[in-house]
Design an enzyme around this catalytic site. Structure first.
Site, PDB file in Angstrom:
ATOM      1  N   SER A 100       0.809  -1.212   0.000  1.00 37.19           N
ATOM      2  CA  SER A 100       0.000   0.000   0.000  1.00 37.19           C
ATOM      3  C   SER A 100       0.849   1.272   0.000  1.00 37.19           C
ATOM      4  O   SER A 100       1.603   1.511  -0.931  1.00 37.19           O
ATOM      5  CB  SER A 100      -0.953  -0.049   1.205  1.00 37.19           C
ATOM      6  OG  SER A 100      -1.985   0.879   1.090  1.00 37.19           O
ATOM      7  N   ASP A 241      -1.139   1.197  -3.985  1.00 38.10           N
ATOM      8  CA  ASP A 241      -2.041   0.185  -4.555  1.00 38.10           C
ATOM      9  C   ASP A 241      -3.413   0.765  -4.883  1.00 38.10           C
ATOM     10  O   ASP A 241      -4.348   0.027  -5.197  1.00 38.10           O
ATOM     11  CB  ASP A 241      -2.178  -1.021  -3.622  1.00 38.10           C
ATOM     12  CG  ASP A 241      -2.863  -0.691  -2.305  1.00 38.10           C
ATOM     13  OD1 ASP A 241      -2.859   0.497  -1.910  1.00 38.10           O
ATOM     14  OD2 ASP A 241      -3.391  -1.615  -1.652  1.00 38.10           O
ATOM     15  N   ASP A 243      -5.865   2.060  -3.232  1.00 36.81           N
ATOM     16  CA  ASP A 243      -7.091   1.789  -2.472  1.00 36.81           C
ATOM     17  C   ASP A 243      -7.484   2.975  -1.603  1.00 36.81           C
ATOM     18  O   ASP A 243      -8.468   2.913  -0.882  1.00 36.81           O
ATOM     19  CB  ASP A 243      -6.976   0.504  -1.641  1.00 36.81           C
ATOM     20  CG  ASP A 243      -5.983   0.602  -0.491  1.00 36.81           C
ATOM     21  OD1 ASP A 243      -5.204   1.583  -0.438  1.00 36.81           O
ATOM     22  OD2 ASP A 243      -5.972  -0.309   0.364  1.00 36.81           O
TER      23      ASP A 243
END
Length: 446
Positions: A100, A241, A243
Site C-alpha cells: 500500500s 495500490d 485503495d
C-alpha cells in the site's frame, strides 16, 4: 492480529521478513484454505509496481499450482481491482501483492474470498496453523498440477466498471493526478481520459523503486503545488495500490478522507441514497467531522482503525458508505473494499452534478487542529499496559477539560506507536502531542 497476518494481510521487508519461502507457504496454505471446497479452483493474483512484486508473485504462483489451483495473473493492478475481478470473474480467491502506502522495501500479501471481501479472522488463523504445522496438504501430480495463465485484460474490465458508475463525462474539468508511481499510474490516466477530463499528472512513471517516494496520498503537498501551478480544478492523490484517495481543492488546500466522506455522505443523503442515513468511520476521524455530520442530521458508527473493521460494521448494519481519514473510502454499492479510483470518479461526479468547486463542497466541515506523530518502538503492543504512558495520557486529558481528544495506539502494519491529539489550537495540539511522545520514546523507543 496473528503471527503473520496484521490488520491488512501479511506485511514485512521483502526478501528479509516477507521472503519467497514464506510467500510459497502462503500460496500453498492460503490456496488450500480458500479453494478446498472448489471442484476447479481458480485464483487471481495482482501486484503493484514494487521491484519485489515479481519475486513474491513467482513464489505465490508456485505454491498455488502445487495444490492444484489454476492461477490467473493480472499483472500490475490496484487492490480494489483484484477484489472487483475476483467477484466479477467468479474466481475462488484473489491475492494482491502490495504494501500500500509503505516504502519500496516493504511488501505485503492480502487475500480475498470468492465474494471479493477480505478474509475472516478464522480463515487467517487456519492459514497460519497450516504454515506452522507439518505440510500434509495435497500435492497433485501429472495433469492435476495447477495451470498458470495471464489475464492482463482484467484491468480493462475493471476500468470499464469504474466508468459505468457515473453518467456522462467530465468535459471541462481539469484534474491533476498523483499516482504515487504505483498501481494507479496507467489506470487513472485511462479512466479519466475516457471520461473526457483534462489531465495533468505526476507520480506516473513507476520504475520499481520509486513507489510512494515523496509522492502520492501520503505526500499530497506535492500535488497541491501542481494544482496551483496548472490552475487545475481538483487534485487526486492515490497511494501505491490505489485503495485510498486524498484530494486537493482548486486553491491547493488538502481535502482529507474525513472531508471527502462528509461531501459524499451529504450528497448521497440529498439523493436519498445513504443507507440508514448512516456513515461508518473510525476513531481517527476528526471531531469536526462528527460535528459537521450532526448539523446535516447524518448518523455515524465508529470502529477501530482499519478498513476491515469499517467493512465489518457496514455489512452488519447494511450501510453503504464508510471509510477512514487516511482516504480509504468504501462504496459498498459498487465494490467490496476501499477504492481510490472509484472515490475520485464519484467526487468528480458530485462536482459536476452540483456545479460547485471542491473548496465550497468541503467548506461545511471545520477541522479541529490535529497532530499525528509516529514513534518507532521496540514493542508496539506494550504501549497499552505501560503505566507511565497511560499516566501521561490521563494528565493531558485532564488539562484539555473536554475540549479535545487523544488516541494512542499501535500501528497495525509497522513497528510504530501512533499518537494522535486534537485540541482547540495548533499550539496546544503540538504541546500535548509532544508531552505524550516524549514519554512513549523514553519508555518504549527503538
Amino acid at each position: 492480529m496473528g503471527k503473520y497476518f496484521g490488520t491488512d494481510g501479511v506485511r514485512g521487508v521483502a526478501n528479509s521478513e516477507l521472503t519467497p519461502e514464506l510467500a510459497f507457504k502462503l500460496g500453498r496454505a492460503g490456496g488450500y484454505v480458500l479453494t478446498k471446497e472448489a471442484a476447479q479452483p481458480k485464483v487471481l493474483i495482482g501486484r503493484d509496481t514494487r521491484i519485489s512484486g515479481e519475486m513474491l508473485e513467482a513464489s505465490l504462483v508456485a505454491g498455488l499450482l502445487s495444490i492444484g489451483a489454476e492461477v490467473m495473473r493480472l499483472g500490475v493492478i490496484s487492490t480494489p481491482g483484484v477484489a472487483f475481478l475476483t467477484k466479477q470473474l467468479s474466481a475462488t480467491a484473489g491475492i494482491m501483492i502490495s504494501a500500500s502506502h509503505n516504502p519500496v522495501e516493504d511488501n505485503g500479501i492480502k487475500f480475498f474470498g470468492s465474494d471479493g471481501f477480505k478474509l475472516l479472522d478464522s480463515q487467517e488463523e487456519e492459514i497460519e496453523a497450516l504454515i506452522d504445522g507439518e505440510d500434509t496438504m495435497p500435492r497433485p501430480i501429472g495433469g492435476d498440477v495447477g495451470q498458470l495463465n495471464d489475464y492482463f485484460e482484467g484491468s480493462q474490465k475493471y476500468m470499464q466498471f469504474l466508468k459505468q458508475t457515473v453518467e456522462g463525462g467530465f468535459e471541462g474539468i481539469h484534474v491533476a493526478i498523483d499516482c504515487a508511481n504505483g498501481a494507479a499510474s496507467s489506470l487513472a490516466t485511462h479512466v479519466l481520459a475516457d471520461l473526457d477530463a483534462d489531465i495533468s499528472s505526476m507520480g506516473s512513471s513507476p520504475n520499481g523503486t520509486n513507489i510512494n517516494a515523496c509522492c502520492g496520498s501520503t505526500h499530497p503537498e506535492e500535488l497541491a503545488k501542481l494544482v496551483v501551478e496548472k490552475q487545475a480544478d481538483v487534485g487526486l492523490a492515490f497511494d501505491g495500490d490505489a485503495d485510498r484517495l486524498i484530494a486537493v481543492d482548486e486553491k491547493g488546500e488538502i481535502v482529507d478522507g474525513d472531508k471527502i466522506m462528509y461531501i459524499i455522505a451529504s450528497y448521497l443523503k440529498e439523493q436519498g441514497r445513504l443507507n440508514n442515513n448512516t456513515i461508518v468511520t473510525t476513531v481517527m476521524s476528526n471531531l469536526g467531522f462528527y460535528k459537521a455530520l450532526e448539523e446535516k442530521q447524518i448518523e455515524t458508527k465508529q470502529t477501530a482503525v482499519g478498513d476491515r473493521y469499517v467493512m465489518e460494521e457496514m455489512r452488519k448494519g447494511n450501510y453503504n458508505l464508510g471509510g477512514e481519514q487516511s482516504g480509504h473510502i468504501i462504496f459498498l454499492d459498487y465494490n467490496t473494499t476501499g477504492d481510490g479510483l472509484l472515490t475520485g470518479v464519484q467526487l468528480l461526479n458530485i462536482m459536476k452534478q452540483t456545479g460547485k468547486p471542491l473548496s465550497e463542497l468541503a467548506a461545511g466541515m471545520k477541522t479541529f487542529p490535529q497532530c499525528l506523530i509516529n514513534v518507532r518502538v521496540t514493542d508496539k503492543d506494550a504501549v497499552k499496559n505501560n503505566a507511565l504512558v497511560q499516566q501521561e495520557i490521563k494528565r493531558v486529558e485532564e488539562a484539555m477539560a473536554g475540549e479535545g481528544r487523544i488516541l494512542v495506539r499501535p500501528s497495525g502494519t509497522e513497528p510504530l506507536v501512533r499518537v494522535m491529539v486534537e485540541a482547540k489550537t495548533d499550539e496546544l495540539c503540538q504541546q500535548y502531542a509532544n508531552q505524550i511522545v516524549d514519554v512513549v520514546k523514553e519508555q518504549l523507543g527503538a
